[in-house]
Design an enzyme around this catalytic site. Structure first.
Site, PDB file in Angstrom:
ATOM      1  N   TYR A 159       0.863  -1.189   0.000  1.00 29.96           N
ATOM      2  CA  TYR A 159       0.000   0.000   0.000  1.00 29.96           C
ATOM      3  C   TYR A 159       0.891   1.228   0.000  1.00 29.96           C
ATOM      4  CZ  TYR A 159      -3.583   3.399   1.294  1.00 29.96           C
ATOM      5  OH  TYR A 159      -4.444   4.483   1.306  1.00 29.96           O
ATOM      6  N   ASP A 254       9.209   2.727   0.184  1.00 28.49           N
ATOM      7  CA  ASP A 254       8.118   3.366   0.914  1.00 28.49           C
ATOM      8  C   ASP A 254       8.297   3.006   2.380  1.00 28.49           C
ATOM      9  OD1 ASP A 254       5.842   4.146   2.188  1.00 28.49           O
ATOM     10  OD2 ASP A 254       4.482   3.561   0.576  1.00 28.49           O
ATOM     11  N   LYS A 282       3.797   9.098   8.936  1.00 25.75           N
ATOM     12  CA  LYS A 282       3.496   8.536  10.263  1.00 25.75           C
ATOM     13  C   LYS A 282       4.434   9.016  11.368  1.00 25.75           C
ATOM     14  CE  LYS A 282       1.137   4.660   8.143  1.00 25.75           C
ATOM     15  NZ  LYS A 282      -0.270   4.524   8.371  1.00 25.75           N
TER      16      LYS A 282
HETATM   17  N1  PLP Z   1       2.632   4.077   2.386  1.00 31.31           N
HETATM   18  C1  PLP Z   1       2.452   3.157   3.343  1.00 31.31           C
HETATM   19  C2  PLP Z   1       3.421   2.031   3.467  1.00 31.31           C
HETATM   20  C3  PLP Z   1       1.365   3.247   4.212  1.00 31.31           C
HETATM   21  O1  PLP Z   1       1.178   2.307   5.142  1.00 31.31           O
HETATM   22  C4  PLP Z   1       0.483   4.358   4.071  1.00 31.31           C
HETATM   23  C5  PLP Z   1      -0.669   4.501   4.974  1.00 31.31           C
HETATM   24  O2  PLP Z   1      -1.000   3.649   5.756  1.00 31.31           O
HETATM   25  C6  PLP Z   1       0.722   5.285   3.071  1.00 31.31           C
HETATM   26  C7  PLP Z   1       1.814   5.118   2.239  1.00 31.31           C
HETATM   27  C8  PLP Z   1      -0.188   6.453   2.891  1.00 31.31           C
HETATM   28  O3  PLP Z   1      -0.026   7.373   3.918  1.00 31.31           O
HETATM   29  P1  PLP Z   1      -1.204   8.369   4.316  1.00 31.31           P
HETATM   30  O4  PLP Z   1      -2.293   7.543   4.906  1.00 31.31           O
HETATM   31  O5  PLP Z   1      -0.556   9.331   5.271  1.00 31.31           O
HETATM   32  O6  PLP Z   1      -1.637   9.049   3.065  1.00 31.31           O
END
Ligand code: PLP
Length: 440
Positions: A159, A254, A282
């Site tokens: 994700y 990521d 986060k």
């Molecule tokens: N990348 C990863 C690995 C994530 O777990 C998340 C959200 O849970 C995101 C990107 C997206 O972040 P946001 O919810 O702050 O848009």
């Protein structure tokens, strides 16, 4: 049960007035799709009415009826220090007194960026955004501009936020052809994303050969945490590094979840593999809305106003988020990671013992303070295997834990986040509750 229907807790509820939480839940259901502002909060995966959380204190959250839970959702990973940490709250208060936002460079942006760069040497230049979604989307825009290629490789079960191109997922085994993973994503956009099975470096090599000269980037969660925790290991990440180098494709980590979580320097430090670009979120915001992307100077110099890649944000680098993030990172010394690791290891062992005692076919995956109790005999290695977990059994487990004042993630495909506020008492309570929940 439709979430829009207020859920009576007992048969007596028909005659009793609804509780505060039930009232708020009904009001939320009338205001927001599914009663929530982000889908997983609706508890659909566990078939229960969602909690309305009113406040948090250390390792606990308290619902609108005053019930307290040991919290493993942890603001989906942001709350690494626990809730309402005194130094973070004080930093936000101090920032608040100076004014909310100015739409200009602010000293706290520099403080947080310096802390990030100090921990992650691969990040030479960076840019703050307001969410991880924006950061991932923007990192790929940079990668496309740098390489002149349109295609991106991502992995099923990963994700990277909800931007159009990153919702694509593999369909019916047609791994080389992205299909929309969400209604409303134009097929031509989804087709720019090649979705491959996680953990299979050969599949990446093969795709890079097949699409030679057309792939801008491979984007990967270096420890997957959005299909439950799946650790592919350093050899896999190193293989991705070699394959991308060989094909002139950029490697994007990521680290929205793993950054400042699986070590201070994230997964890139833990496994010793250096990406070209990194996406963060986060923990770096200490619970405030934030994201960041950064990496090699030559790549980041493509971003406007220096370069031609446009990306902007009215509230990007928000002073309160910068203050909260800086105060959070200041707490995260190497010793604190050792403490976090020890707490999580104790929890892991207790959950393993509880599962063994109950004779349940569950397995545990843990990397640092990220863990998942997978309802499957062996821990999944990819999305296909994660799809085999016993969702019904997880829902039963979740409900039994909640009844005992423990809040695991309300989905079998999410990580539990252990924080520095979790201590021996919370771990012991969690293990005792799990023994009963797994035996039931
Ligand atoms: N990348 C990863 C690995 C994530 O777990 C998340 C959200 O849970 C995101 C990107 C997206 O972040 P946001 O919810 O702050 O848009």
């Amino acid at each position: 049960m439709p979430l829009e229907t207020p859920v009576p807790a007992t048969s007596a509820a028909a005659t009793e007035p609804p509780s505060r939480q039930q009232r708020l839940r009904s009001e939320a259901a009338a205001l927001f799709p599914g009663g929530v502002n982000s889908p997983v909060r609706a508890f659909r995966a566990v078939g229960l009415p969602p909690l309305v959380i009113e406040r948090g204190e250390g390792p606990y959250v308290v619902d609108a009826d005053g019930r307290r839970y040991v919290d493993y959702v942890g603001a989906w990973g942001a709350a690494i220090l626990g809730h309402a940490h005194a130094r973070v709250v004080a930093a936000i208060r101090a920032a608040l007194e100076r004014g909310l936002a100015f739409g200009a460079t602010h000293p706290d942006e520099i403080a947080l960026a310096s802390a990030i760069r100090g921990a992650m040497p691969s990040i030479e230049l960076l840019r703050f955004t307001s969410s991880g979604t924006e950061a991932a989307m923007s990192a790929l825009r940079v990668a496309r501009a740098a390489t002149g290629c349109d295609l991106v490789i991502a992995f099923a079960g990963g994700y990277h936020g909800h931007s159009d191109g990153l919702l694509a997922e593999a369909g019916s085994g047609v791994a080389a052809q992205g299909i929309p993973g969400s209604a409303g994503v134009p097929a031509p956009v989804a087709a720019q994303t090649i979705v491959l099975p996680y953990g299979d470096a050969e599949a990446v090599d093969a795709a890079l050969h097949r699409h030679a000269g057309r792939v801008a980037a491979v984007i990967v969660e270096p420890v997957a945490a959005n299909m439950g925790v799946v650790e592919p290991g350093g050899a896999y990440l190193a293989a991705l590094r070699r394959a991308t180098d060989a094909h002139g494709t950029l490697l994007v980590f990521d680290e929205v979840i793993t950054g400042f979580r699986v070590s201070r320097g994230g997964a890139q430090q833990r496994y010793g593999v250096t990406p070209d670009l990194t996406v963060l979120g986060k923990v770096i915001g200490g619970g405030m809305p934030v994201g960041a992307y950064g990496g090699r100077r030559d790549l980041m110099r493509l971003v406007a106003p220096v370069g031609p890649v446009y990306q902007a944000g009215t509230l990007a680098g928000h002073p309160l988020a910068m203050a909260a993030g800086t105060a959070t990172l200041a707490e995260l010394s190497e010793e604190r990671y050792e403490a976090l690791e020890a707490t999580a290891a104790e929890l892991e062992q207790g959950l393993r013992d509880a599962a063994r005692a109950a004779g349940r076919a569950v397995s545990l995956a843990r990397v640092g303070s990220l863990l998942t109790l997978h309802f499957r005999a062996a821990p999944p290695r990819n999305a296909a295997e994660a799809g085999e977990v016993d969702r019904e059994a997880y829902a039963g487990f979740f409900g039994a834990m909640l009844d005992q004042g423990i809040l695991p993630p309300p989905s079998p495909l999410e990580a539990w986040f252990v924080s520095l506020a979790h201590g021996p008492a919370e771990v012991a309570a969690t293990i005792a509750a799990a023994r009963r929940a797994l035996a039931a």
